[in-house]
Design an enzyme around this catalytic site. Structure first.
Site, PDB file in Angstrom:
ATOM      1  N   LYS A 277       0.851  -1.188   0.000  1.00 33.80           N
ATOM      2  CA  LYS A 277       0.000   0.000   0.000  1.00 33.80           C
ATOM      3  C   LYS A 277       0.887   1.238   0.000  1.00 33.80           C
ATOM      4  CE  LYS A 277      -4.257   1.686   2.152  1.00 33.80           C
ATOM      5  NZ  LYS A 277      -5.245   1.498   3.237  1.00 33.80           N
ATOM      6  N   GLU A 361     -19.477  -4.248  10.699  1.00 34.00           N
ATOM      7  CA  GLU A 361     -20.325  -3.414  11.555  1.00 34.00           C
ATOM      8  C   GLU A 361     -21.450  -4.204  12.225  1.00 34.00           C
ATOM      9  OE1 GLU A 361     -18.347  -0.904   8.466  1.00 34.00           O
ATOM     10  OE2 GLU A 361     -19.536  -2.760   8.396  1.00 34.00           O
ATOM     11  N   ARG A 389     -25.322  -0.986   7.887  1.00 37.53           N
ATOM     12  CA  ARG A 389     -25.149  -2.437   7.813  1.00 37.53           C
ATOM     13  C   ARG A 389     -25.603  -3.139   9.093  1.00 37.53           C
ATOM     14  NH1 ARG A 389     -20.146  -4.057   4.593  1.00 37.53           N
ATOM     15  NH2 ARG A 389     -20.005  -2.508   2.943  1.00 37.53           N
TER      16      ARG A 389
END
Length: 615
Positions: A277, A361, A389
């Site tokens: 990344k 979540e 969610r």
């Protein structure tokens, strides 16, 4: 900044030219995002795989489904939008996420995580049932694999038999560890072109010669036993995927070859790539979290061009740490958003009471319910759109038992440049449907501190504090925890607001005063349940009402107030409910979007004057 004229015909370039193109794109991304802000580290890590994909597939027909979508910048550059990078995430400019209205090459809107495999499976089944001919690819990161939906999708995709490709971009989380040097050697050997050609030819021969199928089954079982012992692929192959990898995700030549091979395989394929990344930009490689989403910065140093200012997220983190110092029952939960929700300091000061569950979540809410049932005080800090969610768990696991779970709902209201997928404009509506829920709306840092203490210590059952991205406005006072307070006396119209929208309401009142209109301001601190007594008394005096809120129209506070006034028999001769209507709102700065939607002080003033002059 990279220009469209810098992009060659990607289908005809050589491997060396592809490597050079990746270098130019990476430099262009750094330069462009330094001027506009955006998601940088994730895009730098996905340059080579995106270039390789475009060399092999035709995305005017083939479908590429991004997971989250914040790593789509290279894809946009390669699909005719390089010249638009200067307008990235600006009002009227290019979105920072895939958007089909921008290009036919954007297969699907993506802003949340873990759904790409499910969407791609649906597309593949649609292709098959309609008898069409194109390829479907899902590009999912290892972070998205912390979400349960990803496994639901993988399980069904692997069992579907559909011709599709799932690319797992592994830039940090180890899926399954290799076993020593032998495993590394075997992994390299099984990805060599000569091995892949032999494997393809072997399958073809054994499918046609007498006894070949039996021979293939025997050798396949032996090979599978060796792989399951030494290689990290059995998990996916048990699901039904042909597994390829792991492979260097920054080797564009090798990736291109593997994608061409994978394209010819029947059935679902999973290609496991390993990337860095922030690859190619040292500041982003050293601090990938810091460069996940950035504002404008200096390319040479990586330092932001403007110093960070206090915001509601950081104010929440400070306030929660203060409460946790004196109450060991308080725990903090996040769904892969520690720093975004202001919990960095809490995680360091109270590590045993801090829980990052990943992009999960629903699990976070259910876990919080279990913690509350056993006597803890869980505080789940979550972005408004991500809390969506958790709706089933809010009902089933928290509300039915009246459990005391505190939801710190960050990024409430319009959030700005991330656009439709991230505006927190639905929580007001759905939280109100949860029985026993209390929703508090601080308008300042001081009120956030007061209301958080109130939520933790005094409220019973589930409670949410909703606050915006960014800082406070002109209103910095603390009105306490009364459900509604009268901020300003007036005689001609009642203005109602909550959260930071109270700043626009106050501005509206100031402008009305210049036109000789006296406005009374009611500020709501609690919007679920609503206590309308202060509003009723005010409206009985003024006869006019305007409610301003940056949420969707359905079940908004204004509509609930109107219903309560009607039920109570309170006469309102003139009324305006100012909100976002029933359409999703585009991306742009919050100030621009408020003006677009008629929610800035000037627009509210014009609407209030219309209300006051009605017959």
């Amino acid at each position: 900044m990279i220009q469209q004229t810098d992009i060659p015909d990607i289908k005809s370039i050589t491997d060396c030219e592809a490597e050079a193109l990746c270098t130019r794109i990476r430099a262009g991304l750094i330069d462009s995002v330094s001027k506009t802000g955006g998601h940088l580290a994730s895009n730098l890590g996905a340059v080579e795989i995106t270039v390789a994909l475009h060399r092999v597939f035709d995305f005017t027909r083939d479908r590429l489904v991004f997971d989250v979508g914040h790593q789509c910048y290279t894809h946009k550059i390669l699909t005719g939008r390089a010249d638009q990078m200067s307008s990235l995430r600006t009002f009227g400019g290019m979105s920072g996420f895939p958007k089909p209205v921008e290009s036919c090459c954007d297969a699907f809107i993506a802003g949340h995580a873990s759904n790409s495999v499910s969407v791609a499976t649906g597309m593949a089944r649609g292709r098959t049932l309609l008898g069409e001919d194109y390829y479907v690819i899902a590009l999912i990161g290892d972070g998205a694999l912390t979400g349960g939906l990803a496994y639901e999708g993988l399980s069904d995709a692997g069992n579907s038999g559909e011709k599709m490709l799932v690319i797992l971009n592994d830039n940090g989380m180890s899926i399954t560890k290799n076993v020593g040097g032998i495993a590394d050697h075997l992994a390299r050997q099984r990805l060599k072109p000569q091995y892949l050609r032999f494997k393809k030819g072997y399958r073809k021969v054994t499918s046609t010669v007498p006894g070949g199928k039996t021979l293939y089954r025997i050798t396949h079982r032996i090979k599978k036993a060796v792989k399951e012992t030494l290689l990290p692929c059995s998990f996916f192959e048990d699901m039904g995927f042909t597994y390829l990898g792991p492979v260097d995700g920054h080797d564009v030549k090798r990736l291109t070859g593997l994608l061409r091979y994978a394209k010819d395989i029947e059935g679902p394929v999973l290609l496991h790539i390993r990337t860095v990344k922030g690859n190619g930009y040292t500041p982003a490689e050293r601090n990938p979290d810091q460069f996940h989403g950035v504002g404008r910065f200096c390319v040479q140093t990586g330092e932001p061009l403007s110093a960070g200012s206090p915001n509601f997220s950081s104010a929440f983190g400070v306030a929660l740490c203060g409460l946790a110092e004196n109450d060991r029952r308080i725990c903090a939960i996040t769904a892969a958003m520690r720093d975004g929700t202001g919990l960095g300091d809490f995680s360091r000061r109270f590590p045993t009471r801090y829980f990052d569950v990943g992009i999960a979540e629903g699990h976070a809410t259910a876990m919080a319910a279990g913690m509350a049932k056993q006597g803890l005080v869980p505080v789940f800090a979550v972005y408004s759109t991500f809390l969506q969610r958790s709706y089933d768990m809010l009902i089933h696991d928290v509300a039915i038992q009246g459990l005391h779970v505190v939801f710190a709902v960050d990024r409430a209201g319009l959030v700005g440049e991330d656009g439709e997928t991230h505006h927190g404009v639905l929580d007001v509506a759905f939280l109100d449907t949860v029985p026993g829920m209390t929703v508090l709306c601080p308008s300042s840092f001081a009120e956030l501190k007061t209301m958080l203490a109130y939520a933790v210590k005094d409220v019973r059952g589930p409670v949410a504090l909703r606050y915006p991205r960014g800082g406070e406005g002109a209103y910095t006072a603390d009105s306490g925890t009364e459900p509604a307070v009268l901020l300003q006396q007036g005689s001609d119209i009642t203005l109602v607001g909550y959260g930071v929208m109270i700043n626009e309401v106050i501005r509206c009142a100031e402008l009305l005063q210049q036109h000789g209109i006296s406005a009374e301001i009611v500020k709501l601190n609690t919007i679920t349940p609503i206590d309308t007594q202060v509003i009723q008394r005010s409206v009985s005096k003024t006869g006019s009402l305007l409610v301003a809120e940056d949420v969707m129209e359905t079940n908004c506070v204004g509509r609930r107030i109107a219903a309560e006034l009607a039920l109570s028999g309170t006469a309102v001769s003139r009324m305006a409910l100012c909100n976002l209507g029933r359409s999703f709102v585009t991306h742009g700065s919050v100030a621009e979007l408020r003006k677009l939607c008629g929610l800035d002080g000037e627009s509210l003033c014009r609407k209030a004057m219309e209300v006051c002059t009605r017959g």
